[in-house]
Design a protein around this motif. Structure first.
Motif, short mmCIF file in Angstrom:
data_model
loop_
_atom_site.label_atom_id
_atom_site.label_comp_id
_atom_site.label_asym_id
_atom_site.label_seq_id
_atom_site.Cartn_x
_atom_site.Cartn_y
_atom_site.Cartn_z
N ALA A 361 0.84 -1.20 0.00
CA ALA A 361 0.00 0.00 0.00
C ALA A 361 0.88 1.25 0.00
CB ALA A 361 -0.91 -0.01 1.23
N GLU A 362 0.48 2.22 -0.78
CA GLU A 362 1.25 3.45 -0.90
C GLU A 362 0.77 4.49 0.12
OE1 GLU A 362 0.18 3.82 -5.07
OE2 GLU A 362 2.28 3.56 -5.61
N GLY A 363 1.69 5.37 0.46
CA GLY A 363 1.34 6.50 1.31
C GLY A 363 1.49 6.26 2.81
N GLY A 364 1.89 5.06 3.21
CA GLY A 364 2.01 4.80 4.64
C GLY A 364 3.39 4.38 5.09
N ASN A 365 4.37 4.45 4.19
CA ASN A 365 5.74 4.08 4.53
C ASN A 365 5.86 2.60 4.90
OD1 ASN A 365 8.24 5.27 4.38
ND2 ASN A 365 8.40 5.65 6.58
N ALA A 366 4.90 1.79 4.40
CA ALA A 366 4.85 0.38 4.80
C ALA A 366 5.92 -0.46 4.14
CB ALA A 366 3.47 -0.19 4.46
N GLY A 367 6.48 0.02 3.04
CA GLY A 367 7.44 -0.79 2.30
C GLY A 367 8.68 -1.14 3.08
N LYS A 368 8.99 -0.33 4.09
CA LYS A 368 10.22 -0.60 4.84
C LYS A 368 10.08 -1.81 5.76
CE LYS A 368 9.53 2.36 8.93
NZ LYS A 368 10.07 3.51 9.66
N LEU A 369 8.85 -2.30 5.95
CA LEU A 369 8.62 -3.45 6.82
C LEU A 369 8.81 -4.74 6.03
CD1 LEU A 369 5.31 -2.42 8.64
CD2 LEU A 369 7.65 -1.82 9.24
N LYS A 370 9.61 -5.66 6.58
CA LYS A 370 9.70 -7.00 5.99
C LYS A 370 8.61 -7.83 6.68
CE LYS A 370 13.24 -10.29 4.48
NZ LYS A 370 13.25 -9.92 3.05
N ALA A 371 7.38 -7.43 6.38
CA ALA A 371 6.21 -7.99 7.07
C ALA A 371 5.68 -9.20 6.31
CB ALA A 371 5.12 -6.93 7.20
N ASP A 372 5.17 -10.17 7.07
CA ASP A 372 4.67 -11.41 6.46
C ASP A 372 3.64 -11.13 5.37
OD1 ASP A 372 6.25 -12.44 8.43
OD2 ASP A 372 4.65 -13.39 9.56
N SER A 409 13.04 -9.19 -4.19
CA SER A 409 14.36 -8.57 -4.23
C SER A 409 14.26 -7.14 -4.73
CB SER A 409 15.29 -9.37 -5.15
OG SER A 409 14.74 -9.42 -6.46
N SER A 410 15.36 -6.40 -4.52
CA SER A 410 15.49 -5.07 -5.10
C SER A 410 15.98 -5.20 -6.53
CB SER A 410 16.49 -4.24 -4.29
OG SER A 410 16.05 -4.10 -2.96
N VAL A 411 15.83 -4.13 -7.30
CA VAL A 411 16.35 -4.14 -8.67
C VAL A 411 17.38 -3.03 -8.82
CG1 VAL A 411 14.37 -5.21 -9.79
CG2 VAL A 411 14.39 -2.75 -9.45
N HIS A 431 9.86 7.08 -1.26
CA HIS A 431 8.40 6.99 -1.28
C HIS A 431 7.85 6.07 -0.18
CE1 HIS A 431 8.40 9.17 -5.08
NE2 HIS A 431 9.37 8.36 -5.48
N GLY A 432 8.73 5.35 0.51
CA GLY A 432 8.29 4.47 1.60
C GLY A 432 7.64 3.19 1.14
N THR A 433 7.82 2.83 -0.13
CA THR A 433 7.18 1.61 -0.65
C THR A 433 8.18 0.48 -0.91
OG1 THR A 433 7.33 2.63 -2.84
CG2 THR A 433 5.22 2.80 -1.69
N LEU A 434 9.47 0.75 -0.69
CA LEU A 434 10.49 -0.26 -0.97
C LEU A 434 11.17 -0.70 0.31
CD1 LEU A 434 12.32 1.26 -4.09
CD2 LEU A 434 10.25 -0.11 -4.00
N LEU A 435 11.56 -1.96 0.34
CA LEU A 435 12.33 -2.49 1.46
C LEU A 435 13.76 -1.96 1.36
CD1 LEU A 435 12.12 -4.58 3.84
CD2 LEU A 435 13.22 -6.20 2.29
N ASN A 436 14.29 -1.56 2.50
CA ASN A 436 15.67 -1.09 2.54
C ASN A 436 16.58 -2.32 2.57
OD1 ASN A 436 18.03 0.32 2.80
ND2 ASN A 436 17.56 1.21 4.80
#
Length: 580
Positions: A361-372, A409-411, A431-436
């Protein structure tokens, strides 16, 4: 591991005097099938094929002497009271009267009984852990026994898994057949800790908050299934995170973990977002070390694969209403996996770009979570792309004008330069949508050290297509599991929002020439550099160069690089030989 602190332990354990056979009312001549075996008997089933009947008979074996009984009781007492210096966590016993008399004491102090009947050794499962409590008492031939496992609070063992023979793993590694999957997950041990942030008032049932959390464990246990509540929170609302930690054995026989603290930091930060307690780094590090040491026999030979440690951090308590239960589990297992080419399909790799489909989901900075839960939405598309011969899926933002990352994975895109000053282009984290990604970060660090240009920015599918037509391009998918996997083609397409069907209705971006199925030259240079750093080879070479360097500026630069890259590695000491 000593029994948990929440258990009140008296200074001594009241060990009852064993009953005699006469006191227990056992007649040695009885042949009833429902008789209770005494300490010196075992039941033999004799099958007569002529009459198709089975007869039970009882056979004696040497009874336990007084000293043996005393030794068993003393070992149990030390284990239960936490006074044994060997930190006993599990042990096995036959269903002897000794156990039946001590059972209430054992259960009251956090030990969990698991009754098993298997055939692969005389106990049905190995005696755990490696530092066993000495010669175990005899067990009847039926193989029935009770394995006592000291589980952390609020976790219950459901049954042991038979470990695979380590030679099976070695043979697969030598044949380059380990791959990445569950087949070789049958290693010998797990490591578990629990943390409660809430409890129930016994009088009112009201929830009592524990802001700092109440940790129990870590405990090394046999590879097992655990029992869970039907309303386990992770199944209802998905409060859970995971990591993937690579463990390498180098040519010198050293075993190393790469950027361990950053894995902990990412999991801890993700947990805070999900309302989970903070994991102490000392505990996390110890659990990783013990997971590796306990499964040492399953580390693939140097250059033949890796041991993949999977920490899972999740809410395992019952929860019906949206929220956390207050019962959390940190569980770590280890899986031997194949070489860096094992995650995606081998050979020429074509990816499907799901234009307009976001991974999170966009707009919530959720991408940084390696969430199940962030990965479940990719599964159907991966399967559909796979049926069309594609190795994976690349996601974009919902507008379809910004490339983001693959399903796992990242690209990174590489624009080669004749002068060796290559450009590394990778989607921005802003944008907070990608895993670091830790692998991504490492590649960017190494590229900067080489003097290459690093661009962390937005890149659209159209821009990528234009850059590719200019030539001298490479693309890779990077991560702990994927390592550095080449991307040779990208089929841009769309996903039907109603049926989730994929359509190859966009441009085919050919990054490498037909027939090429390996990494490009710059990708290979990056791959070799990161594998050298992970194994400690780069640091070893850097120390040798440092000794030979006399230029003050060169010495300062080498010392800085060496200090940074040495901080990325954690050396895992082998298990104590006495323990093995």
């Amino acid at each position: 591991m000593e029994p948990s602190d929440h258990i009140n332990r008296p200074a001594t354990l009241d060990i009852p005097t064993p009953l005699t056979d006469e006191q227990r009312g056992i007649n040695p001549d009885r042949r009833a099938t429902n008789r209770i075996l005494n300490d010196s008997e075992r039941m033999i089933h004799e099958y007569d094929p002529a009459t198709d009947t089975t007869t039970n008979r009882f056979e004696s074996f040497p009874a336990l002497g007084t000293n043996e009984r005393g030794g068993i009781m003393a070992r149990i007492a030390k284990a239960v009271l936490g006074t044994d210096p060997r930190k006993i966590e599990t042990f096995s016993m036959d269903t002897l009267p000794i156990f039946r008399q001590l059972a209430p004491e054992l259960f009251a102090r956090g030990w969990v009984p698991t009754i098993r009947k298997d055939a692969f050794d005389r106990f049905g499962t190995p005696i755990y852990p490696w530092n066993t409590i000495g010669e175990s008492e005899p067990v009847n031939e039926e193989g029935r026994f009770i394995a006592l496992v000291r589980m952390p609070r609020n976790m219950h063992a459901a049954g042991f898994r038979k470990p695979m023979d380590p030679q099976e793993m070695v043979d697969a590694a030598e044949a380059d057949a380990l791959g990445f999957g569950p087949f070789y997950s049958r290693t010998s041990h797990l490591v578990i800790a629990t943390c409660d942030t809430a409890d129930s008032d016994p009088a009112t049932g009201e929830k009592i908050e524990k802001p700092n959390g109440d940790w129990d464990g870590e405990v090394v246990v046999p590879n097992m299934d655990y029992a869970c509540n039907p309303l386990e929170q992770i199944k209802q609302y998905g409060t859970g995170l995971f990591e993937g930690i690579g463990v390498e054995m180098n040519d010198d026989g050293e075993v190393t973990v790469f950027r361990l603290k950053e894995h902990w930091n990412r999991m801890s930060q993700g947990g805070e977002w999900l309302g989970m307690p903070k994991i102490p780094y000392a505990l996390f590090e110890k659990m990783v070390m013990e997971t590796i040491q306990a499964n040492w026999a399953y580390i693939p030979p140097a250059g033949k694969g890796r041991l993949y440690v999977r920490p899972d951090w999740f809410d395992h308590g019952p929860q019906l209403k949206v929220g956390n239960s207050g019962r959390f589990t940190l569980l770590m297992c280890a899986i031997p996996i194949g070489s860096a080419e094992s995650y995606f399909t081998r050979g020429r790799k074509k990816f499907f770009m799901a234009k307009g489909r976001a991974r999170v989901a966009e707009g919530g900075n959720a991408g940084k979570l390696k969430a199940d839960g962030h990965y479940s939405g990719t599964i159907d598309l991966i399967g559909k792309a796979g049926k069309k011969g594609m190795a994976g899926v690349i996601f974009t933002n919902s507008a379809g004008d910004r490339i983001e990352e693959t399903n796992a994975s990242s690209v990174i895109f590489i624009k080669r330069s004749p002068d060796g000053k290559h450009r590394i282009i990778t989607p921005s984290l802003a944008h907070g949508t990608l895993l670091n990604s830790i692998t991504r970060r490492t590649i960017l660090d190494l590229a900067r050290e080489k003097g290459w240009t690093v661009e962390e920015r937005d890149i659209s599918p159209n821009e990528l297509a234009s850059m590719t037509k200019e030539g001298d391009m490479e693309a890779v998918a990077v991560g702990t599991a994927a390592a550095i996997a080449p991307i040779h083609e990208i089929q841009v397409g769309s996903v039907d929002p109603e049926t989730n069907e994929i359509h190859e209705d966009g441009e085919l971006i050919k990054i490498s020439h037909e027939g090429e199925d390996c990494r490009g030259p710059v990708s290979m240079e990056i791959f070799q550099a990161i594998m050298a750093v992970k194994s400690g080879k780069a640091q070893k070479e850097m120390r040798a160069r440092l000794k030979a360097t006399t230029n003050p500026t060169g010495i300062a630069n080498l010392e800085r690089q060496l200090s940074e890259q040495e901080s990325w590695l954690t050396i895992v000491p082998p298990p104590d030989k006495e323990v093995l």
